[in-house]
Scaffold this motif. Structure first.
Motif, PDB file in Angstrom:
ATOM      1  N   ARG A  41      -4.111   2.885   8.338  1.00 48.74           N
ATOM      2  CA  ARG A  41      -5.445   2.666   7.805  1.00 48.74           C
ATOM      3  C   ARG A  41      -5.654   3.623   6.636  1.00 48.74           C
ATOM      4  NH1 ARG A  41     -10.750   4.060  10.221  1.00 48.74           N
ATOM      5  NH2 ARG A  41     -11.111   4.501   8.012  1.00 48.74           N
ATOM      6  N   GLY A  42      -6.458   3.187   5.710  1.00 45.20           N
ATOM      7  CA  GLY A  42      -6.792   4.058   4.609  1.00 45.20           C
ATOM      8  C   GLY A  42      -7.565   5.258   5.107  1.00 45.20           C
ATOM      9  N   ALA A  43      -7.282   6.406   4.561  1.00 50.43           N
ATOM     10  CA  ALA A  43      -7.945   7.626   4.997  1.00 50.43           C
ATOM     11  C   ALA A  43      -8.479   8.377   3.783  1.00 50.43           C
ATOM     12  CB  ALA A  43      -6.988   8.511   5.780  1.00 50.43           C
ATOM     13  N   SER A  44      -9.730   8.753   3.879  1.00 51.50           N
ATOM     14  CA  SER A  44     -10.347   9.482   2.769  1.00 51.50           C
ATOM     15  C   SER A  44      -9.884  10.930   2.718  1.00 51.50           C
ATOM     16  CB  SER A  44     -11.875   9.452   2.899  1.00 51.50           C
ATOM     17  OG  SER A  44     -12.340   8.125   2.865  1.00 51.50           O
ATOM     18  N   TYR A 100      -2.510   6.552   3.427  1.00 54.33           N
ATOM     19  CA  TYR A 100      -2.588   5.978   4.764  1.00 54.33           C
ATOM     20  C   TYR A 100      -2.470   7.037   5.856  1.00 54.33           C
ATOM     21  CZ  TYR A 100      -2.082   0.887   5.537  1.00 54.33           C
ATOM     22  OH  TYR A 100      -2.271  -0.448   5.731  1.00 54.33           O
ATOM     23  N   ALA A 101      -3.359   6.979   6.824  1.00 52.19           N
ATOM     24  CA  ALA A 101      -3.109   7.653   8.090  1.00 52.19           C
ATOM     25  C   ALA A 101      -2.303   6.662   8.922  1.00 52.19           C
ATOM     26  CB  ALA A 101      -4.422   7.994   8.777  1.00 52.19           C
ATOM     27  N   MET A 102      -1.270   7.137   9.602  1.00 52.72           N
ATOM     28  CA  MET A 102      -0.360   6.243  10.311  1.00 52.72           C
ATOM     29  C   MET A 102      -0.283   6.594  11.784  1.00 52.72           C
ATOM     30  SD  MET A 102       0.858   4.286   7.860  1.00 52.72           S
ATOM     31  CE  MET A 102       2.163   3.474   8.785  1.00 52.72           C
ATOM     32  N   ARG A 111       0.850  -1.180   0.000  1.00 53.55           N
ATOM     33  CA  ARG A 111       0.000   0.000   0.000  1.00 53.55           C
ATOM     34  C   ARG A 111       0.887   1.231   0.000  1.00 53.55           C
ATOM     35  NH1 ARG A 111      -5.784   0.249   2.472  1.00 53.55           N
ATOM     36  NH2 ARG A 111      -6.411   2.301   1.737  1.00 53.55           N
ATOM     37  N   THR A 112       0.428   2.273  -0.647  1.00 57.44           N
ATOM     38  CA  THR A 112       1.186   3.521  -0.682  1.00 57.44           C
ATOM     39  C   THR A 112       0.867   4.344   0.549  1.00 57.44           C
ATOM     40  OG1 THR A 112       1.062   3.513  -3.099  1.00 57.44           O
ATOM     41  CG2 THR A 112       1.677   5.575  -2.021  1.00 57.44           C
ATOM     42  N   ALA A 115       8.555   8.731  -0.608  1.00 61.90           N
ATOM     43  CA  ALA A 115       9.372   8.068  -1.623  1.00 61.90           C
ATOM     44  C   ALA A 115       9.800   6.671  -1.177  1.00 61.90           C
ATOM     45  CB  ALA A 115      10.586   8.916  -1.948  1.00 61.90           C
ATOM     46  N   LYS A 116      10.087   6.539   0.121  1.00 62.32           N
ATOM     47  CA  LYS A 116      10.547   5.246   0.647  1.00 62.32           C
ATOM     48  C   LYS A 116       9.400   4.417   1.215  1.00 62.32           C
ATOM     49  CE  LYS A 116      15.183   6.877   1.810  1.00 62.32           C
ATOM     50  NZ  LYS A 116      16.194   7.074   2.899  1.00 62.32           N
TER      51      LYS A 116
END
Length: 126
Positions: free
Chosen positions: A98-101, A31-33, A26-27, A74-75
């Motif tokens: 998690r994916g974030a809109s 993502y919210a991390m 996943r990119t 980038a990483k």
């Protein structure tokens, strides 16, 4: 999606460590991390979180001014720079995503996160 933490270890009080979280599948720009920690006998608690765009961050009161969260698109990595470590920082540290809109969303609850790493141990000796 796979999250892999690294960088933990045994250090003396007052030292610094940088934890890294490598994200694959996943990119991170989607993502919210967050970084969480769990000490033996205690509940998992949020340490820090960062929004998709990296603009908004959150820090637990116990680490404000000592820890810094950052991300490298980038990483595909997220980092937690920890300084002036204390014995009470001893815990297993977990990276979560998690994916974030929305670009500016910061998530601070463990239940908000879907993907988790296996954890890395940080031990601070006093």
């Amino acid at each position: 999606v796979q999250l892999v933490e690294s960088g933990g270890g045994l250090v003396e009080a007052g030292a610094s460590l940088e934890l890294s979280c490598s994200v694959s599948g996943r990119t991170v720009s989607n993502y919210a991390m967050g970084w969480f920690r769990q000490a033996p006998g205690k509940e998992r608690e949020v340490v820090s979180a960062i929004s998709r765009n990296g603009v908004r961050t959150y820090y637990a009161d116990s680490v404000k001014g000592r820890f810094t969260i950052s991300r490298d698109y980038a990483k595909n990595m997220v980092y937690l720079q920890m300084s002036r470590l204390k014995s009470e920082d001893t815990a297993a540290y977990y990276c979560a995503g998690r994916g974030a809109s929305f670009w500016n969303t910061v998530k601070t609850s463990a239940t908000d996160y879907v993907d988790w790493g296996q954890g890395t141990q940080v031990t601070v000796s006093s």
